[in-house]
Write a protein that holds these residues in place. Structure first.
Motif, mmCIF file in Angstrom:
data_model
loop_
_atom_site.group_PDB
_atom_site.id
_atom_site.type_symbol
_atom_site.label_atom_id
_atom_site.label_comp_id
_atom_site.label_asym_id
_atom_site.label_seq_id
_atom_site.Cartn_x
_atom_site.Cartn_y
_atom_site.Cartn_z
ATOM 1 N N VAL A 188 0.918 -1.067 0.216
ATOM 2 C CA VAL A 188 -0.193 0.023 0.067
ATOM 3 C C VAL A 188 0.772 1.185 0.065
ATOM 4 C CG1 VAL A 188 -1.649 1.518 1.296
ATOM 5 C CG2 VAL A 188 -1.862 -1.128 1.210
ATOM 6 N N VAL A 189 0.842 2.198 -1.043
ATOM 7 C CA VAL A 189 1.614 3.308 -1.108
ATOM 8 C C VAL A 189 0.459 4.325 -0.889
ATOM 9 C CG1 VAL A 189 2.774 4.664 -2.610
ATOM 10 C CG2 VAL A 189 3.296 2.515 -2.864
ATOM 11 N N SER A 190 0.625 5.087 0.097
ATOM 12 C CA SER A 190 -0.353 6.136 0.527
ATOM 13 C C SER A 190 0.371 7.597 0.755
ATOM 14 C CB SER A 190 -0.878 5.743 1.748
ATOM 15 O OG SER A 190 0.014 5.784 2.863
ATOM 16 N N GLY A 191 -0.416 8.497 0.578
ATOM 17 C CA GLY A 191 0.210 9.816 0.707
ATOM 18 C C GLY A 191 -0.860 10.971 0.186
ATOM 19 N N PRO A 192 -0.154 12.199 0.537
ATOM 20 C CA PRO A 192 -1.410 13.152 -0.066
ATOM 21 C C PRO A 192 -1.545 13.336 -1.278
ATOM 22 C CG PRO A 192 0.764 14.144 0.711
ATOM 23 C CD PRO A 192 0.977 12.625 0.864
ATOM 24 N N ALA A 193 -2.782 14.138 -1.599
ATOM 25 C CA ALA A 193 -3.137 14.283 -3.020
ATOM 26 C C ALA A 193 -2.159 14.980 -3.917
ATOM 27 C CB ALA A 193 -4.408 15.079 -3.177
ATOM 28 N N GLY A 194 -1.873 14.488 -5.138
ATOM 29 C CA GLY A 194 -0.783 15.280 -5.937
ATOM 30 C C GLY A 194 0.567 14.882 -5.659
#
Length: 843
Positions: A188-194
């Motif tokens: 799972v690669v997660s992070g803020p938009a953009g």
């Protein structure tokens, strides 16, 4: 010297992978050389080394160091080390199962065994003299539909301005090398938009593509679409919410299964997920699930088997996937150096070097978000005389205190988008706003023209301007889309800069264009289908996006979710006639592609809309075509309720043809449910109704079902009479598909009546028709009847061949039928119990 254990060798290999080489890698090379040079027991090290090395990505640090370190060590252990050097330098693709090849020449034995894995033409020889010529087998001109289509490679392309992320890519490489062989890898690669999650994962999956020879699947789960409080499809101050909403597991599973060659996808989610796991159980395949919102959205999409890789991107952490063994990799913003490199890619290194201080301010104001940096660089690239200082001052003035990280970067992106939007021409800005209102995943120039009420030629320039400004992504020939955040910005600008009436007009214009286009596809694909009148508030003369039957069906299937979005919007907006007409026009899509969930939902909406509009003819049309979908999906009792409502409505309206349709449907439902005694009266009354109004094709279709019932009760002569009349009538009305169905049943009935040779010949004729038309379902049914006929006749060789071919087709169309065919093959040695029609239906 004591034997060297596998663990000792693998420890050195691990250090070679995880540590940067010192100088020319002498220390790592010396350690490995010393170990491999020791006296080892045969096989004590080799299999483990091979397994770990074969799993390494082709361009990873592991392979580069392995090739360097083993070159010298190969001199001391040639049998093992020479093979490892070749592996490290050639980056092979591991197969699912190892193969052994043995040959002899001149008394010398040549053997490839152990973990060796071969691909394509392979030469093994002791001595070679003269030239070697390798010839690949030609690809068949018309591959059999029983075989799976080409290996899917669905990953998005990676932009040429990719910068930074070396550490993140290395971390993903290590996960793949260290993956246990007993379970699939879920990341799972997660992070803020953009922040560039999709680009990073796409880059990595492309780099390890050879490790997954069975395919790379991609799906956008649309997890951050329509997450507000307003109902989907409503027109509000912010425009219509995204009607499609987050992707359902059913939608994605249907997409994946069809990409792998499954033609008939079950309607039930549990059945779909089970089939997906079965199909992928033995495959080395990578799956990218983009823009996920919840763990529950992801879980049914996990493939089966231990050799797969699944990478999920999300703005959320999705910690719920921890119970599924997920590895979590949060992704932060780019560091200043990588951000500056990305900006320089867009505007030129000389320009950034000349205004380095201003360039660094722009980078800081974009907060390391790749999307914001790309948009800022696109604006600068389009204005070569504008200084970076001007842009930096504008961003600083618009942004105020930088709070990007606190709100997932949305402020920085909004500022960059506003800056790009304000310099658009009036026509491009208008198109940008109106495209933001549309509930479509992708769009083309025709959609753009419809939204603005202009010609295709007038829409091309503004659309090109949006693409150049990086406000719209050009993802294929005449296919564009918005980034999620850009779409939200465009919708916000529409709410601010377009009146409510203009927003409503935009939606209705595109809705009417969809109706006209879908109706044109219907008229091409099912010309014999009765078409009700269409009502257009904004008639369209735009060119069609297809020119033949195959193109029309492909367009319908590719735009099915957009079509459903407009069905919902039309219903929610009170455009009832438009809503049910869209459903009616989509008949060939439902009939040919059998997306049961969409078929049923569309007709539920269409039926309600037709009733609100007070159109009794449209109501009966929705009831009849919707009931067919319910029956095909296995919801027979629900289908009977719909047919009974249609029958009452038809009799009240005095519509004899619709009365016959409802009676035929009731008879077919009863037959499929095994209630044969109840089926016959309905079918007999349907024939009488249709004969009274001259609808001969309907008469023939009911005769086919009566013939099936006669076969089921072991009355082959009566079945021959029904099928003969039906075939002759369907031939006269020029219905080749149903003529072939009647012919296949006629052949089977003649075999059951003791006429094996002529009956088998007719089955063969019908099979040829279905093969030419690509109807996998009826190819399989006809082969099944041929196999049963041969078994009863004592020709076991032909029976095995027909059953085997039918099984291959059923495996991609119907798992339940495939299981039944396996049972038939296993029981061939048992004496036949008599004629059987198990599993043969008229659908």
């Amino acid at each position: 010297m004591d034997p060297v254990t596998a663990a000792e060798v693998m420890n050195v290999l691990a250090r070679a992978f995880t540590q940067e080489p010192d100088g020319d890698g002498r220390r790592v090379r010396q350690e490995l050389s010393a170990l491999i040079g020791a006296e080892t027991s045969a096989g004590s090290v080799e299999s483990e080394v091979w397994r770990r090395a074969a799993a390494a990505p082709g361009d990873s640090l592991f392979r580069r160091l392995l090739a360097d370190a083993l070159t010298e060590a190969a001199r001391t252990r040639p049998p093992l080390m020479a093979g490892l050097v070749r592996l490290a330098r050639s980056s092979p693709r591991p197969a699912v199962q190892p193969r052994a090849v043995t040959g002899t020449s001149g008394g010398h034995g040549n053997t490839i065994d152990g973990a060796a894995q071969l691909y394509g033409p392979t030469v093994q020889a002791r001595d070679v003299q003269g030239g070697i010529h390798i010839h690949a087998a030609p690809v068949p001109a018309s591959p059999s539909p029983a075989f799976r289509p080409s290996v899917p490679r669905q990953l998005r392309s990676v932009p040429g301005h990719f910068a930074g992320r070396e550490s993140e890519l290395g971390g993903l490489d290590r996960l793949l090398v260290q993956k246990p062989g007993s379970s699939q890898l879920l990341v799972v690669v997660s992070g803020p938009a953009g922040v560039g999650k999709t680009t990073l994962v796409s880059k990595w999956l492309h780099s390890v593509g050879e490790e997954f020879p069975d395919g790379q699947m991609y799906a956008d789960l649309r997890g951050h679409v329509n997450l507000g409080t307003e109902p989907a499809g409503t027109v509000s101050a912010t425009g219509p919410a995204e009607a499609a909403g987050p992707a359902t597991p059913t939608e994605i599973l249907g997409q994946f299964l069809r990409a792998l060659g499954v033609v008939s996808v079950p309607a039930d989610l549990a059945e779909q997920a089970s089939l997906w796991r079965s199909v992928t159980a033995g495959l080395r395949m990578a799956v990218m699930l983009d823009n996920a919102f919840t763990a529950a959205q992801v879980r049914p999409l996990l493939p089966g088997g231990p050799d797969g890789l699944v990478v999920v991107t999300s703005r959320r952490r999705l910690t719920g996937l921890g119970v599924d063994g997920a590895v979590f990799r949060p992704l932060g913003v780019l560091d200043p150096a990588a951000s500056l490199e990305l900006l320089a890619h867009g505007v030129g290194s000389r320009r950034t070097a000349g205004e380095l201080r201003a360039a660094r301010e722009v980078v800081a104001l974009c907060a390391g978000l790749p999307l914001a940096l790309c948009l800022a660089s696109a604006r600068l690239a389009a204005r070569p005389r504008q200084s970076l200082r001007t842009l930096a001052d504008a961003l600083a003035r618009d942004a105020g205190p930088l709070t990007v990280l606190e709100i997932e970067g949305e402020a920085a992106v909004r500022n960059a988008l506003d800056a790009s939007y304000t310099v658009l021409t009036a026509d491009a800005a208008r198109l940008y706003r109106r495209l933001g209102l549309l509930p479509v995943g992708t769009f083309d120039v025709r959609t753009a023209a419809a939204a603005c009420g202009v010609s295709v030629g007038s829409a091309e320039g503004p659309l090109d301007e949006l693409i150049e400004a990086n406000l719209v992504e050009d993802i294929g020939p005449d296919v564009c889309r918005f980034h999620d955040l850009v779409r939200a910005h465009a919708r916000d600008r529409a709410a601010r800069d377009e009146s409510e009436s203009a927003r409503t007009e935009t939606l209705r214009r595109v809705c009417d264009w969809f109706l006209a286009t879908v109706t044109a596809a219907e008229e091409r694909l099912t010309p014999a289908q009765f078409t009700l009148p269409r009502d257009y508030l904004y008639p369209s003369d735009l060119p069609l996006p297809f020119s033949d039957d195959a193109g029309a069906l492909a367009w319908l299937d590719g735009h099915r979710l957009d079509l459903m979005a407009f069905v919902r919007i039309a219903s929610d907006s009170g455009w009832d006639d438009c809503a049910w007409q869209l459903v009616d026009a989509a008949w060939p899509l439902f009939l040919r592609r059998r997306h049961y969930d969409l078929w049923i939902e569309a007709h539920e909406i269409g039926l309600a809309a037709a009733r609100r509009a007070g159109n009794s003819t449209a109501e009966r049309q929705m009831l009849n075509s919707g009931a067919i979908g319910l029956d095909a999906a296995g919801r027979i009792d629900d289908a009977i309720v719909w047919y009974e409502e249609s029958l009452r409505a038809a009799r009240a309206a005095g519509d004899v043809r619709d009365e016959g349709q409802a009676l035929h449907g009731l008879g077919a439902c009863c037959r499929n449910a095994g209630r044969l005694d109840a089926a016959v009266p309905h079918l007999t009354r349907a024939i009488a109704a249709w004969e009274s109004c001259g609808y001969l094709r309907g008469v023939a279709l009911s005769q086919v079902v009566l013939g099936e019932i006669a076969l089921a009760v072991d009355e082959p002569q009566r079945a021959v009479a029904y099928f003969t009349r039906a075939r002759d009538t369907l031939t006269a009305v020029k219905d080749p598909h149903d003529t072939a169905r009647a012919l296949a049943f006629l052949g089977r009935a003649r075999v059951c009546a003791g006429e094996y040779a002529p009956g088998a010949a007719q089955l063969g004729e019908a099979l040829a028709v279905f093969t030419r038309s690509g109807s996998l379902h009826w190819q399989a049914r006809t082969l099944e009847m041929l196999g049963e006929s041969a078994r009863e006749h004592g020709d076991m060789i032909m029976a095995v061949d027909a059953y085997t071919r039918a099984l291959a087709l059923h495996e991609v169309t119907s798992p339940a039928d495939a299981d039944r065919m396996r049972d038939r093959l296993e029981s061939l040695e048992r004496p036949p119990a008599g004629p059987s029609q198990e599993g043969v239906t008229s659908e």
